[in-house]
Scaffold this active site. Structure first.
Site, mmCIF file in Angstrom:
data_model
loop_
_atom_site.group_PDB
_atom_site.id
_atom_site.type_symbol
_atom_site.label_atom_id
_atom_site.label_comp_id
_atom_site.label_asym_id
_atom_site.label_seq_id
_atom_site.Cartn_x
_atom_site.Cartn_y
_atom_site.Cartn_z
ATOM 1 N N HIS A 99 -4.375 13.602 -11.149
ATOM 2 C CA HIS A 99 -4.647 14.885 -10.186
ATOM 3 C C HIS A 99 -4.379 16.248 -10.831
ATOM 4 C CE1 HIS A 99 -3.972 11.496 -6.818
ATOM 5 N NE2 HIS A 99 -4.788 11.417 -6.429
ATOM 6 N N ASP A 102 -0.902 16.529 -9.884
ATOM 7 C CA ASP A 102 0.647 16.099 -10.755
ATOM 8 C C ASP A 102 0.570 16.265 -11.998
ATOM 9 O OD1 ASP A 102 -0.791 14.240 -8.928
ATOM 10 O OD2 ASP A 102 -1.705 13.062 -10.740
ATOM 11 N N GLU A 230 -14.258 7.037 -3.602
ATOM 12 C CA GLU A 230 -13.277 5.794 -3.917
ATOM 13 C C GLU A 230 -13.001 5.607 -2.400
ATOM 14 O OE1 GLU A 230 -9.101 6.170 -6.413
ATOM 15 O OE2 GLU A 230 -8.568 5.579 -4.401
ATOM 16 N N GLU A 266 -11.269 0.348 -4.809
ATOM 17 C CA GLU A 266 -9.174 -0.246 -5.260
ATOM 18 C C GLU A 266 -8.617 -1.671 -4.750
ATOM 19 O OE1 GLU A 266 -6.424 3.122 -5.531
ATOM 20 O OE2 GLU A 266 -4.977 1.870 -4.080
ATOM 21 N N HIS A 269 -6.597 -0.511 -1.210
ATOM 22 C CA HIS A 269 -8.022 -0.044 -0.327
ATOM 23 C C HIS A 269 -8.920 -0.649 0.448
ATOM 24 C CE1 HIS A 269 -7.515 4.238 -2.347
ATOM 25 N NE2 HIS A 269 -5.964 3.345 -1.731
ATOM 26 N N ASP A 294 -9.073 0.540 -9.347
ATOM 27 C CA ASP A 294 -8.102 1.247 -8.899
ATOM 28 C C ASP A 294 -7.430 -0.240 -9.222
ATOM 29 O OD1 ASP A 294 -8.606 3.658 -9.553
ATOM 30 O OD2 ASP A 294 -7.817 4.853 -7.970
ATOM 31 N N ASP A 305 -1.077 0.466 2.709
ATOM 32 C CA ASP A 305 -1.229 0.845 1.000
ATOM 33 C C ASP A 305 -0.214 0.773 0.335
ATOM 34 O OD1 ASP A 305 -2.532 1.070 -1.334
ATOM 35 O OD2 ASP A 305 -2.909 3.147 -0.746
ATOM 36 N N ASP A 307 -0.029 -0.904 -3.010
ATOM 37 C CA ASP A 307 0.257 0.326 -4.334
ATOM 38 C C ASP A 307 0.983 -1.018 -5.229
ATOM 39 O OD1 ASP A 307 -2.281 1.864 -3.837
ATOM 40 O OD2 ASP A 307 -0.571 3.695 -4.456
#
Ligand code: XUL
Ligand code: CO
Length: 434
Positions: A99, A102, A230, A266, A269, A294, A305, A307
């Site tokens: 992003h 980031d 996404e 993802e 998700h 993802d 989430d 991750d």
């Protein structure tokens, strides 16, 4: 200077006991027609690798990286780039994603933030040229800043909408500058918290207009995409408009965006949406719109989430069966949108985490390839639908029959005899290969 206390991670094979070696991922080994690395096209997420200090809703971050002075200075942002590329090279990861916010800090105003971004992008460009590592996709962070609390392209406030557009315009410029392969929209704030204050119809129309303008702008600068959406059903919103593959496809079709967009699916998700990853991938692939993945996983005991890094070979096998089934990735890849657990705060844990994910996908790839070579699964599927290959079934598929003819057919043929679905036999077949 070395920031990770290890050499380049090597393939040592399944009998190795070295935790800092690949047991299954052997980049240049051919599986079918392609090298493993070209099937898998691994990517790393800048936000997790470089910017995630591993805070959770109940506690502050635990991972304060020794190379990071934790300031918002451009120097700090630029020096992270060297560390990131050391990390990518040591793992042999050839793609990355970011992003805007980031890689560079958000400063006092948009112009200053854009300047900071340009400085970091210059450094990224130099490192890409040195290493051959490529940008899989770029994106703009349209969810962290308080201005986006009520949405970005679905904000009730037109000035916020304009700010978001300016941010995406710049993110497209830098993605193009870095020769990025794609551009992703994850609409974390594009949804609502309550319908009491939400005009859903207007918000969706605004979102579609925003995406059309992004496509037009991309064309004007010679960025030929694709764009990805996404999906995710919720979190941080109560309901996210791009909730799953089917909802995204419906939106893209309704607003005439199918030509420019694919989906970036993802795992965590998909499961938050109440689907398996295999399901959401299949829905996207059936529409010719599975662009990228993802790669992560959730935890069935925690309803958010999480991750996590994917380590389940059954999951990676299912994913690779879909990817191989569609003929492989074109512009997309497997981006590890995954973070370490809060307890794993040392830099070397980043290595362990990615090694695990890469090995799990290498095994999934090999298993999926073997299942396809074996052919029994595909044969079963073909046979299961064989009544549509001739006679009345063929007419149904061709659209050349009618209720009147089917009525006559049913009256003449008597009670149909139905074959078993053999689910358990097929589950056993998959386990034969795992
Ligand atoms: C959030 C998420 C994002 C997107 C990019 O759940 O997955 O990081 O991948 O914005
Ligand atoms: Co993601």
């Amino acid at each position: 200077m070395q920031h990770f206390n290890c050499d380049k991670i090597q393939y040592e094979g399944p009998s190795s006991k070295n935790p800092l070696a690949f047991k299954h991922y052997n980049a240049s080994e051919e599986v079918g027609e392609k090298k493993m690395k070209d099937h898998l096209r691994f990517g790393a997420a800048y936000w997790h690798v470089m910017r995630n200090e591993l805070a959770d809703p109940f506690g502050q971050g635990t991972a304060h990286m020794p190379w990071d002075d934790r300031s918002d200075s451009v120097e700090n942002a630029v020096s992270r780039v060297d560390v990131f590329f050391e990390f990518l090279e040591k793992l042999g990861i050839e793609f990355y994603c970011f992003h805007d916010r980031d890689i560079a800090p958000e400063l006092n105003d948009l112009a200053a933030s854009n300047d900071a971004l340009d400085k970091v992008v210059a450094k990224l460009k130099q490192k890409q040229a040195e290493t051959g590592i490529r940008l899989l996709w770029g994106t703009a962070c349209l969810f962290a800043h308080p201005r986006y609390a009520q949405g970005a392209a679905t904000s009730p406030n037109a000035s916020v909408y304009a700010y978001a557009a300016a941010q995406v315009k710049k993110a497209l410029d830098v993605t193009k500058e870095l020769d990025g392969l794609g551009y992703t929209f994850w609409g974390g704030r594009e949804g609502y918290s309550t319908l009491l204050n939400t005009n859903m119809k207007r918000e969706l129309e605004h979102l579609a207009t925003f995406m059309h303008m992004a496509v037009d702008y991309a064309k004007s600068i010679g960025f030929d995409g694709p764009f990805y959406i996404e999906p995710k059903p919720r979190e941080p919103s109560t309901h996210q408009y791009d909730s799953d593959s089917a909802a995204c496809l419906n939106f893209l079709r309704e607003f005439g965006l199918m030509d420019s967009f694919k989906l970036n699916i993802e795992t965590n998700h998909a499961t938050l949406a109440g689907h398996t990853m295999e399901h959401d991938l299949t829905v996207a692939a059936n529409a010719g719109a599975l662009g990228s993945i993802d790669a992560n996983t959730g935890d069935t005991l925690i309803g958010w989430d999480t991750d996590q890094f994917p380590t389940d070979v059954y999951l990676t096998t299912q994913i690779m069966l879909v990817v191989l089934g569609m003929g492989g990735f074109t512009t997309g890849g497997l981006n590890f949108d995954a973070k370490r657990r809060r307890e794993s705060h040392e830099p070397i844990d980043l290595m362990h985490a990615h090694i695990g994910g890469m090995d799990a996908f290498a095994r999934g790839l090999k298993v999926a390839h073997a299942i396809r070579e074996d052919g029994r699964l595909a044969q079963f599927l073909q046979d299961r639908y064989s009544s549509y290959d001739s006679d009345i079934g063929e007419k149904i598929e061709a659209g050349t029959t009618s209720f009147a003819e089917l009525d006559q057919y049913a009256l003449n043929s008597g009670e149909p005899s139905l074959a078993s679905g053999r689910q358990e036999m097929l589950e056993n077949l998959i386990n034969e290969f795992i």
